[in-house]
Structures are given as C-alpha cells and as structure tokens.
Design a protein around this motif. Structure first.
Motif, mmCIF file in Angstrom:
data_model
loop_
_atom_site.group_PDB
_atom_site.id
_atom_site.type_symbol
_atom_site.label_atom_id
_atom_site.label_comp_id
_atom_site.label_asym_id
_atom_site.label_seq_id
_atom_site.Cartn_x
_atom_site.Cartn_y
_atom_site.Cartn_z
ATOM 1 N N ALA A 172 -25.963 -32.625 7.141
ATOM 2 C CA ALA A 172 -24.849 -32.857 8.062
ATOM 3 C C ALA A 172 -25.282 -32.713 9.513
ATOM 4 C CB ALA A 172 -23.704 -31.875 7.752
ATOM 5 N N GLU A 173 -26.164 -31.716 9.754
ATOM 6 C CA GLU A 173 -26.639 -31.525 11.119
ATOM 7 C C GLU A 173 -27.488 -32.699 11.584
ATOM 8 O OE1 GLU A 173 -29.001 -28.121 13.741
ATOM 9 O OE2 GLU A 173 -28.661 -27.867 11.588
ATOM 10 N N GLU A 174 -28.332 -33.231 10.685
ATOM 11 C CA GLU A 174 -29.135 -34.395 11.043
ATOM 12 C C GLU A 174 -28.262 -35.610 11.328
ATOM 13 O OE1 GLU A 174 -32.235 -34.749 11.689
ATOM 14 O OE2 GLU A 174 -32.704 -32.640 11.339
ATOM 15 N N ASP A 175 -27.197 -35.761 10.528
ATOM 16 C CA ASP A 175 -26.276 -36.875 10.778
ATOM 17 C C ASP A 175 -25.625 -36.753 12.147
ATOM 18 O OD1 ASP A 175 -24.788 -39.146 10.346
ATOM 19 O OD2 ASP A 175 -23.156 -38.065 9.353
ATOM 20 N N ILE A 176 -25.216 -35.536 12.511
ATOM 21 C CA ILE A 176 -24.599 -35.325 13.832
ATOM 22 C C ILE A 176 -25.592 -35.607 14.938
ATOM 23 C CG2 ILE A 176 -23.607 -33.561 15.342
ATOM 24 C CD1 ILE A 176 -22.392 -32.278 12.839
ATOM 25 N N ARG A 177 -26.858 -35.153 14.732
ATOM 26 C CA ARG A 177 -27.865 -35.406 15.758
ATOM 27 C C ARG A 177 -28.136 -36.898 15.919
ATOM 28 N NH1 ARG A 177 -32.426 -30.697 14.529
ATOM 29 N NH2 ARG A 177 -31.128 -28.918 15.190
ATOM 30 N N TYR A 178 -28.187 -37.628 14.786
ATOM 31 C CA TYR A 178 -28.433 -39.065 14.851
ATOM 32 C C TYR A 178 -27.306 -39.780 15.613
ATOM 33 C CZ TYR A 178 -28.844 -43.896 13.274
ATOM 34 O OH TYR A 178 -28.935 -45.258 13.237
ATOM 35 N N LYS A 179 -26.062 -39.394 15.316
ATOM 36 C CA LYS A 179 -24.938 -40.012 16.011
ATOM 37 C C LYS A 179 -24.934 -39.645 17.496
ATOM 38 C CE LYS A 179 -21.933 -40.217 11.948
ATOM 39 N NZ LYS A 179 -20.677 -39.742 11.327
ATOM 40 N N ALA A 180 -25.322 -38.402 17.801
ATOM 41 C CA ALA A 180 -25.385 -38.001 19.206
ATOM 42 C C ALA A 180 -26.440 -38.799 19.954
ATOM 43 C CB ALA A 180 -25.659 -36.503 19.315
ATOM 44 N N GLU A 181 -27.572 -39.076 19.287
ATOM 45 C CA GLU A 181 -28.619 -39.864 19.933
ATOM 46 C C GLU A 181 -28.142 -41.297 20.191
ATOM 47 O OE1 GLU A 181 -32.163 -40.383 21.795
ATOM 48 O OE2 GLU A 181 -31.313 -38.536 20.977
ATOM 49 N N LEU A 182 -27.399 -41.861 19.222
ATOM 50 C CA LEU A 182 -26.841 -43.200 19.440
ATOM 51 C C LEU A 182 -25.862 -43.213 20.615
ATOM 52 C CD1 LEU A 182 -26.156 -44.409 15.775
ATOM 53 C CD2 LEU A 182 -28.038 -45.060 17.283
ATOM 54 N N ILE A 183 -25.071 -42.167 20.726
ATOM 55 C CA ILE A 183 -24.119 -42.086 21.834
ATOM 56 C C ILE A 183 -24.856 -42.002 23.165
ATOM 57 C CG2 ILE A 183 -22.331 -40.628 22.884
ATOM 58 C CD1 ILE A 183 -21.437 -39.915 20.034
ATOM 59 N N ARG A 184 -25.931 -41.193 23.200
ATOM 60 C CA ARG A 184 -26.696 -41.085 24.449
ATOM 61 C C ARG A 184 -27.309 -42.421 24.831
ATOM 62 N NH1 ARG A 184 -28.809 -36.454 21.740
ATOM 63 N NH2 ARG A 184 -27.735 -34.538 22.374
ATOM 64 N N GLU A 185 -27.882 -43.137 23.834
ATOM 65 C CA GLU A 185 -28.468 -44.438 24.144
ATOM 66 C C GLU A 185 -27.411 -45.413 24.657
ATOM 67 O OE1 GLU A 185 -30.467 -45.815 20.714
ATOM 68 O OE2 GLU A 185 -32.018 -44.252 20.742
ATOM 69 N N LYS A 186 -26.243 -45.410 24.018
ATOM 70 C CA LYS A 186 -25.177 -46.310 24.456
ATOM 71 C C LYS A 186 -24.735 -45.965 25.879
ATOM 72 C CE LYS A 186 -22.078 -49.525 23.859
ATOM 73 N NZ LYS A 186 -22.451 -50.943 23.763
#
Length: 563
Positions: free
Chosen positions: A350-364
């Motif tokens: 779950a933590e990795e999923d949150i980190r992945y989504k956070a990275e996508l948000i930062r890139e966007k």
C-alpha cells in the motif's frame, strides 16, 4: 465633446430622470412567498404592512396616501416573505382607472401571491360596506388560482357580528363563492395582527408545497422529477413480514411521579444538595459517591498510589500475571505463523502504491508548471505566421513539380535575380530604392540574410534627414523653422524645454515666511526672499542686477522695486 454634450442636453436629462425613477421602483421578487395587500383607500393597508415588516410606509388619515407599490420583508418559520402594499382602488370600469390604480390591478393580475383584501366595516374610510363588497366582486376574476383572504380591519370599532342581517348574509356569500377565508384584526390595538399574518403564511406555504407535489407527478400519479429523486434516496426501514411494532414505554417511566418541589417524599436533586451545603461556589461535587464497591463504607477511603514499592494498580486484578502469560503465548504463536509478516507486506504494498501515485502527481504538476512558464514567456513575443516563414528554392521547386507544374522558368528567374543581388552593393540598392528587398536570396544562409537586412535598415535610417522630410523648397523650410521658434518662445520664457516639461521650481521654505513679523525684520526678510528668488530665476536676476548697477542702485533697492 463639450459641444456634443450641449447638443444632447435634453436626451441626457431625460435619461437621468429615467435612471432616478428606476432607482425609486421597488425590487419585487416574483418567485418568493408574497402577500399582496389590496382594497379601498384608507382601510388600513399601509398600517398592516408597517406592523408586520420593516418597511417605512407613510400612514396618514386621508385617502390615496400610497401612490405606488411598497415592499416589506419579514421572516416566518425561518423563511423570508415579502408583503406588497398597493394603492387604493375605486369601484369603476377598468378604462376609467388612472395610473395609480392600474399599478394595483397589474400587481394583482401578474404576481403569484396570496391576496389580502382589506375591508373597513366601520366606514371610517369614507366608503360603504356595500361598495367595498362590490369592488371585491368586480376584481374577483383577477384572483383566479390564488389564495384569497378577506381581512376585516378596525374591529375595535365595528365587528362583523355588529352588522345587520342583510349585510352579514351578503358577506357570507362572498366567503362561499370561492376558496375565501375571513380574518379579523385591528391595526390600532394590534389585536389579531400576528394571527392574520401567520394564518396567511401557513396557507401560502401549504399551497406552494401542494403545487410542488402536484408538479412532480405524472399522469399515473407516480412521483417524478427532482421530488422523485429525493424520495428514492430516502429509505424508511420497515419490520420484516409486515409486523406492526408499537412504541414501547417502560413501566417505570409510566409510573414515575411528576416532580413537585413541595412534596416531602420526592427524591433529592443535586440542586437541593447544593443549597443545603452552602450554595454555588461553596459546595463541591463528591465524585466518590458513584463508586461501585462491595462495601459503601469504602468509598471515602484514600487509595495509596504505591504499596511495598510497587504500583497499587498492579494488585487490582489477582489473575493479571496469568492473563499476561496467555497474551505473550498468543503473540508468540501469531509471530510463528507469520501473521505480522503478511501485514507488513500488505502495508509495504500500500505504501509503494501511494508513493507511485505521489510521483505521478509530482510529474504532472511539473509538466503543468513548465507549460505555464512557456505560455508566459511566449505571451509578449510576436508569433511568425506560416505565410511569412522563409522557404528554400528546392522545396518550392519540388512542391510545384509534384503538383504538375513546370518550374524551369521560375528557377531560372530566381537564380538570375540572386546573382544580380549578390553583384550589387548596398549603396546601389539604397539609391535605387531597395529593389533587392523584392528578390529571392536563394544561396544565402538565414544569418546572412538577417545581417544584410539590419545593415540596409541602418543605412536607410542614417541617410534620412528628418528636418527636410516633407519640405518642398528652402523657403518653406525657413518658414517652418521660424514657426517652430515662435512656438518655443513661450516655453523659453517659462524656462521649459517643451510642452511636456513639468518641472517645479523650489518654493519658499517655511522658515522664511512663518512666525512674527516685526518692523525690524521685514526688510531683511524681503531681501532674503529676493535672494532666494535670484537663485530660482538664475540669469534673469543677474541681468537685472547688472542693469540696476548701471543705474546706481543697490540690491536692496532692486528687491524693493521688484516686490
């Protein structure tokens, strides 16, 4: 502009009058809950509006005090209502009514509201009861699909029961002719005033709710639209099998006696105990009275925090050690089965999923930020249109050949023009009017073409004499220079460089002009002022000083002469 405004004076004055009239018109909301007050003049309409709302309506003991619509607002059951006071209406044909009366007729006909028809049975208004009833019958067609109330005012003087039998019978016929209700009040004594307002508001709310329910049903009676959506979202739980469950009230609640302060057998309340022990500020609640212990005498004992060097609370449960051992054994069993490892893996996923989504948000966010920067940098930059961009001769030739055109003549002409432009100098191009600008430079690079265009523009700007542009001959140029000098003469006199020069010279300091002015200091102060003016006017002052020196006068005399 001043001439045009003077010419349009009359239309502008008319528009100003229209603006003022529109500003005086009342703001009537046709969709809100509305009470419309109508009737003969001087029957108490304005007094009723003034009593139930915040409207400042003029109330006078003569007819036609109200000459326009007045709107008042009030709140009832946390809802906003508006009451509209209309001018008085007389009983004559519609064609004979004046502008004041037509305001009332228009409001009654077009506003969706509850009609309050006021009547004065005491006839103090100057009109008989029969005339008031006749007016009600004549304007009754305007009351279609509206709630109608006949409000009897001034009941402190005359009530409906005091009328004769024929008048009472005629009044009852008005009530039976439609959905009409009779209400009574007195604006002078405020008797029944709020009852009339509340009754009219309640019926108006019920009527509006019924219309909303009726509007939300189809031909078969099913609820549709917004009301249907709301009803579908509401779920009322019902017992399974159609069992009817009656409300249950405990027997102790039914047999509970009503509290009586004078009853000696009533249970004591905490307020009574407080009064017996000194009242508020002296009495303190004893929380130990609510302790549940085996013996009530233990409630007031002081509990020590430690006993034999250990915490007292460790001895509260005699089986605490056995429970602790069982808990530790259970923890070891779960740890051996890998229970906590699975939780950790799930948590890591779950933590990795949150980190992945956070990275996508930062890139966007970074992409959006970069796009905004590019848009901002290009906002003030001229965009070169496609039609003005340079195109090579080879690309042009290829495109025309693919389209089926013969490009031999075009290519030969372009190459000959290019050779001619390379063989000529910039001076020749300038003297002949710049024909090279129309030729197609084929072999030159874009940087060379840019450099040549900048150099050509610079040569043209340097060779142009602005003083002789547009002047036909020397005489005209001399005349133009003389006119320019005359125009600058006023500026030179005012020590200005031109019309845009707004420089302000230094003003006289406060210490030169403030304070007492005696006879001894007047001359010295005048001399100082003159010297300060000398610094301001410069050469003019020096010229005057030289002239006065030739005349044999000193500077003080010059100051006195100047002032």
């Amino acid at each position: 502009m001043a001439t045009i405004c003077k010419r349009l004076k009359d239309p502008l004055v008319y528009l100003e009058q229209v603006r003022q009239h529109l500003g005086r018109l009342p703001a009537v909301d046709p969709n809100t809950r509305t009470l419309l007050i109508c009737g003969y003049p001087n029957v108490g309409k304005s007094s009723f509006l003034r009593n139930i709302s915040r409207a400042d309506v003029d109330v006078q003991p003569y007819a036609f005090t109200t000459k326009s619509l007045f709107v008042g607002h009030f709140d009832y059951k946390m809802l906003r209502f508006q009451a509209i006071d209309t001018p008085g209406i007389l009983d004559h044909p519609l064609e004979e009514m004046n502008t004041i009366e037509m305001q009332s007729i228009t409001a009654i006909a077009h506003l969706r509201s509850a009609i309050l028809y006021f009547m004065d049975l005491s006839e103090q208004c100057g009109y008989s009861v029969s005339a008031q009833m006749a007016l009600f019958k004549s304007i009754k067609p305007l009351f279609a699909n509206k709630l109608v109330f006949i409000v009897i005012n001034k009941i402190d003087v005359m009530r409906p029961e005091d009328l004769d039998a024929d008048t009472q019978a005629e009044l009852q016929e008005l009530l039976k002719s439609g959905n009409v209700e009779m209400l009574q009040l007195s604006c002078t004594t405020t008797e029944g005033l709020m009852n009339v307002r509340n009754a009219a508001c309640d019926r108006l709310l019920a009527e509006r709710n019924a219309q909303k329910l009726k509007a939300g049903t189809n031909a078969s009676g099913e609820v549709t639209g917004r009301l249907g959506d709301v009803l579908r979202r509401i779920h009322v739980a019902q017992p399974i099998g159609g069992i009817l469950r009656e409300p249950f009230i405990p027997e102790a609640a039914l047999n509970k006696m009503k509290f009586d302060k004078d009853d000696p057998n009533r249970p004591k309340l905490m307020r009574d105990i407080e009064e017996e022990n000194g009242g508020p500020g002296v009495f303190n609640v004893n929380l130990k009275d609510n302790y549940l212990l085996a013996d009530d005498s233990w409630k007031q004992d002081k509990i020590p925090e430690t006993f034999n060097g250990r915490n007292v609370y460790d001895f509260i449960d005699p089986e605490i050690e056995a429970k602790l051992a069982a808990l530790e054994e259970e923890e070891e069993k779960l740890d051996g089965e890998g229970y906590y490892e699975e939780d950790e893996e799930l948590a890591d996923a779950a933590e990795e999923d949150i980190r992945y989504k956070a990275e996508l948000i930062r890139e966007k966010r970074q992409l959006i930020r970069n796009e905004n920067k590019m848009r901002k940098s290009l906002k003030n930059r001229a965009v070169i249109p496609r039609s003005k961009k340079a195109i090579s001769l080879n690309k042009l030739e290829t495109g025309l050949q693919n389209a089926g055109y013969d490009t031999t003549a075009i290519t030969a002409r372009a190459r000959s023009l290019s050779r001619q432009s390379r063989g000529r100098t910039r001076t020749e191009d300038t003297e002949e009017g710049g024909d090279n600008a129309d030729t197609m430079d084929v072999d030159a690079t874009p940087a060379e073409r840019l450099r040549r265009s900048v150099s050509t523009a610079r040569m043209r700007s340097q060779s142009t004499n602005r003083r002789i542009d547009g002047v036909t001959d020397g005489m005209a140029r001399t005349k133009a220079e003389r006119l320019a000098k005359l125009g600058q003469k006023k500026m030179n006199r005012m020590a200005r460089q031109g019309e845009a020069d707004r420089h302000q010279t230094a003003s006289i300091p406060k210490w030169l002009v403030a304070g007492k002015r005696g006879m001894g200091s007047t001359r010295s102060r005048v001399v100082v002022v003159g010297v300060y003016a000398c610094a301001a006017f410069g050469g003019v002052w020096r010229g005057l000083m030289g002239l006065m020196g030739l005349m044999g006068l000193d500077g003080g005399a010059l100051v006195e002469f100047d002032l």
